[in-house]
Motif scaffolding. Structure first.
Motif, PDB file in Angstrom:
ATOM      1  N   GLU A  19       0.763  -1.087  -0.145  1.00  0.00           N
ATOM      2  CA  GLU A  19       0.022   0.010  -0.104  1.00  0.00           C
ATOM      3  C   GLU A  19       0.771   1.281   0.193  1.00  0.00           C
ATOM      4  O   GLU A  19       0.510   2.306  -0.493  1.00  0.00           O
ATOM      5  N   ASP A  20       1.967   1.274   0.613  1.00  0.00           N
ATOM      6  CA  ASP A  20       3.076   2.345   0.831  1.00  0.00           C
ATOM      7  C   ASP A  20       3.554   2.366  -0.671  1.00  0.00           C
ATOM      8  O   ASP A  20       3.797   3.966  -1.003  1.00  0.00           O
ATOM      9  N   SER A  23       0.588   4.139  -2.785  1.00  0.00           N
ATOM     10  CA  SER A  23       0.627   5.336  -2.140  1.00  0.00           C
ATOM     11  C   SER A  23       1.519   6.508  -2.610  1.00  0.00           C
ATOM     12  O   SER A  23       1.291   7.643  -2.998  1.00  0.00           O
ATOM     13  N   SER A  24       2.818   6.074  -2.764  1.00  0.00           N
ATOM     14  CA  SER A  24       3.941   7.140  -3.112  1.00  0.00           C
ATOM     15  C   SER A  24       3.860   7.489  -4.788  1.00  0.00           C
ATOM     16  O   SER A  24       3.864   8.454  -5.121  1.00  0.00           O
ATOM     17  N   ILE A  28      -1.323   9.532  -3.197  1.00  0.00           N
ATOM     18  CA  ILE A  28      -2.593   9.318  -2.371  1.00  0.00           C
ATOM     19  C   ILE A  28      -2.194   8.859  -0.870  1.00  0.00           C
ATOM     20  O   ILE A  28      -1.149   7.856  -0.895  1.00  0.00           O
ATOM     21  N   ALA A  29      -2.798   9.066   0.020  1.00  0.00           N
ATOM     22  CA  ALA A  29      -2.803   8.622   1.472  1.00  0.00           C
ATOM     23  C   ALA A  29      -2.869   7.198   1.476  1.00  0.00           C
ATOM     24  O   ALA A  29      -3.887   6.451   0.930  1.00  0.00           O
ATOM     25  N   LYS A  30      -1.948   6.429   2.287  1.00  0.00           N
ATOM     26  CA  LYS A  30      -1.991   5.037   2.216  1.00  0.00           C
ATOM     27  C   LYS A  30      -3.256   4.816   2.939  1.00  0.00           C
ATOM     28  O   LYS A  30      -3.903   3.708   2.734  1.00  0.00           O
ATOM     29  N   THR A  32      -6.161   5.905   2.388  1.00  0.00           N
ATOM     30  CA  THR A  32      -7.215   6.002   1.437  1.00  0.00           C
ATOM     31  C   THR A  32      -7.423   4.615   0.651  1.00  0.00           C
ATOM     32  O   THR A  32      -8.222   4.078   0.245  1.00  0.00           O
ATOM     33  N   ILE A  33      -6.050   4.172   0.360  1.00  0.00           N
ATOM     34  CA  ILE A  33      -5.988   2.867  -0.390  1.00  0.00           C
ATOM     35  C   ILE A  33      -6.345   1.705   0.374  1.00  0.00           C
ATOM     36  O   ILE A  33      -7.028   0.910   0.193  1.00  0.00           O
TER      37      ILE A  33
END
Length: 106
Positions: A19-20, A23-24, A28-30, A32-33
């Motif tokens: 997820e990180d 996100s990167s 997008i914020a982790k 949110t994912i």
């Protein structure tokens, strides 16, 4: 085509992303994912497009619903990293035939 939570999880798995990592890449914020993949959040269309575009850039192809279900796969020649175990024995079907004469043991 919309991105589903299951497609997002599967796409990340195909390219070995956490997820990180997504996100990167998508900025997008982790959380949110994580919430989207858990089915507790419906992000905006822009966020879904950003996630999808980032995964496509990593080598994922999204398969539209065509009666067989929506899905994901790796693009030909994708630079995605897939874990392999080079010490594992692989048997190919053509080598499984017993073509030796009786008593030829091995």
């Amino acid at each position: 085509m919309c991105l589903s939570p299951a497609q997002c999880r599967a796409a990340r798995a195909l390219v070995g992303w956490s997820e990180d990592d997504l996100s990167s890449a998508a900025k997008i914020a982790k959380q949110t994912i994580a919430d989207f993949e858990a089915g507790t959040l419906s992000p905006s269309e822009r966020i879904l497009q950003d996630m999808k575009r980032s995964l496509e850039d990593a080598g994922v192809l999204f398969i539209a619903e065509d009666g067989g279900g929506a899905g994901v796969r790796l693009a030909k020649g994708a630079n995605a990293s897939i874990d392999t175990n080079e010490t594992e024995t692989v048997q190919y079907e053509e080598h499984l035939k017993n073509d030796a004469p009786p008593g030829a043991g091995g």
